[in-house]
Scaffold this motif. Structure first.
Motif, PDB file in Angstrom:
ATOM      1  N   ASN A  53     -57.039 -21.307  41.778  1.00 50.35           N
ATOM      2  CA  ASN A  53     -56.102 -22.404  41.981  1.00 50.35           C
ATOM      3  C   ASN A  53     -56.807 -23.724  41.682  1.00 50.35           C
ATOM      4  O   ASN A  53     -58.010 -23.743  41.430  1.00 50.35           O
ATOM      5  CB  ASN A  53     -55.553 -22.374  43.417  1.00 50.35           C
ATOM      6  CG  ASN A  53     -54.088 -22.779  43.478  1.00 50.35           C
ATOM      7  OD1 ASN A  53     -53.690 -23.776  42.880  1.00 50.35           O
ATOM      8  ND2 ASN A  53     -53.294 -22.002  44.196  1.00 50.35           N
ATOM      9  N   ARG A  73     -55.570 -18.045  45.839  1.00 46.44           N
ATOM     10  CA  ARG A  73     -54.430 -17.926  44.928  1.00 46.44           C
ATOM     11  C   ARG A  73     -53.144 -18.378  45.611  1.00 46.44           C
ATOM     12  O   ARG A  73     -52.305 -19.069  45.044  1.00 46.44           O
ATOM     13  CB  ARG A  73     -54.300 -16.478  44.445  1.00 46.44           C
ATOM     14  CG  ARG A  73     -53.347 -16.309  43.272  1.00 46.44           C
ATOM     15  CD  ARG A  73     -53.275 -14.849  42.838  1.00 46.44           C
ATOM     16  NE  ARG A  73     -54.568 -14.286  42.502  1.00 46.44           N
ATOM     17  CZ  ARG A  73     -55.198 -14.444  41.333  1.00 46.44           C
ATOM     18  NH1 ARG A  73     -54.637 -15.190  40.396  1.00 46.44           N
ATOM     19  NH2 ARG A  73     -56.358 -13.877  41.108  1.00 46.44           N
ATOM     20  N   THR A  74     -52.973 -17.992  46.874  1.00 42.96           N
ATOM     21  CA  THR A  74     -51.805 -18.388  47.660  1.00 42.96           C
ATOM     22  C   THR A  74     -52.257 -18.752  49.065  1.00 42.96           C
ATOM     23  O   THR A  74     -53.355 -18.383  49.494  1.00 42.96           O
ATOM     24  CB  THR A  74     -50.763 -17.257  47.750  1.00 42.96           C
ATOM     25  OG1 THR A  74     -51.378 -16.108  48.356  1.00 42.96           O
ATOM     26  CG2 THR A  74     -50.236 -16.878  46.377  1.00 42.96           C
TER      27      THR A  74
END
Length: 200
Positions: A53, A73-74
């Motif tokens: 990210n 990523r999240t």
């Protein structure tokens, strides 16, 4: 066989973007989706890993020696998993930041850890060794410390003003260090003379 360390690494379509007057120390590494804005300095041994990210570091902020910044990523909070650092922020030595947001005019003490979704609002300070758990908020104008982080007290007006002064002083130091690594620097000449005198 010896390999020279690379400062900037591209990963697929994730490309570091540096302002012309930002500075990355020779043994620091900036990887992937990382944006460094005006007057940003990345100090010795630091690693910025934007492989999963984005990482954004705004003007006059500095990342001190051996700090690691990356982004998941999240985010479990549902908020952005990017790591965002505002203006006039000083991140101390040996810190770890993962998918955290730091607003303008903040000091993060040495060896602090900021986990996913944590947010430090403007004009705030984390004492050295502070651990900010996932999703924790540090309100504007406060000093926090401990593991896990807890409120200590409000900052005085003078303490808030010193935050920006600290970032500016680091920028002045950056100018001296970066000059040593420019193509026209002659620092190596003095080093060679010292070696020769030591050998005789």
């Amino acid at each position: 066989m010896t390999y020279e360390q690379r400062q900037l690494l591209v990963l697929g379509n994730r490309v570091p973007v540096l302002a012309p007057d930002s500075w990355v120390a020779p043994n620091a590494v900036v990887i992937g989706d990382v944006d460094l804005f005006d007057k940003v300095s990345i100090w010795y041994g630091a690693i910025l890993r934007g492989d999963l990210n984005a990482i954004r570091i705004n003007s006059y902020s500095n990342i001190q020696d051996k700090t690691v910044i990356h982004a998941a990523r999240t985010s479990p909070t549902g908020l952005s998993a990017a790591t965002i650092i505002g203006k006039y922020v000083t991140i101390g030595q040996g810190c770890l930041l993962r998918s955290a947001t730091i607003e303008d005019m903040v000091v993060i003490g040495d060896k602090s850890i900021l986990m996913e979704g944590s947010l430090v609002e403007s004009n705030s300070v984390l004492a050295p060794g502070t651990v900010l758990p996932p999703g924790r908020l540090v309100p504007s104008g406060q000093l926090w410390a401990g593991n896990p982080a807890r409120y200590v007290r409000d900052l005085s007006k003078d303490e808030k003003e010193e935050i920006g002064d600290l970032a500016k002083s680091v920028f002045g130091t950056m100018d001296r260090h970066s000059a040593e690594f420019l193509p026209h620097s002659f620092a190596y000449v003095a080093t060679e003379k010292l070696r020769e005198s030591a050998a005789t």
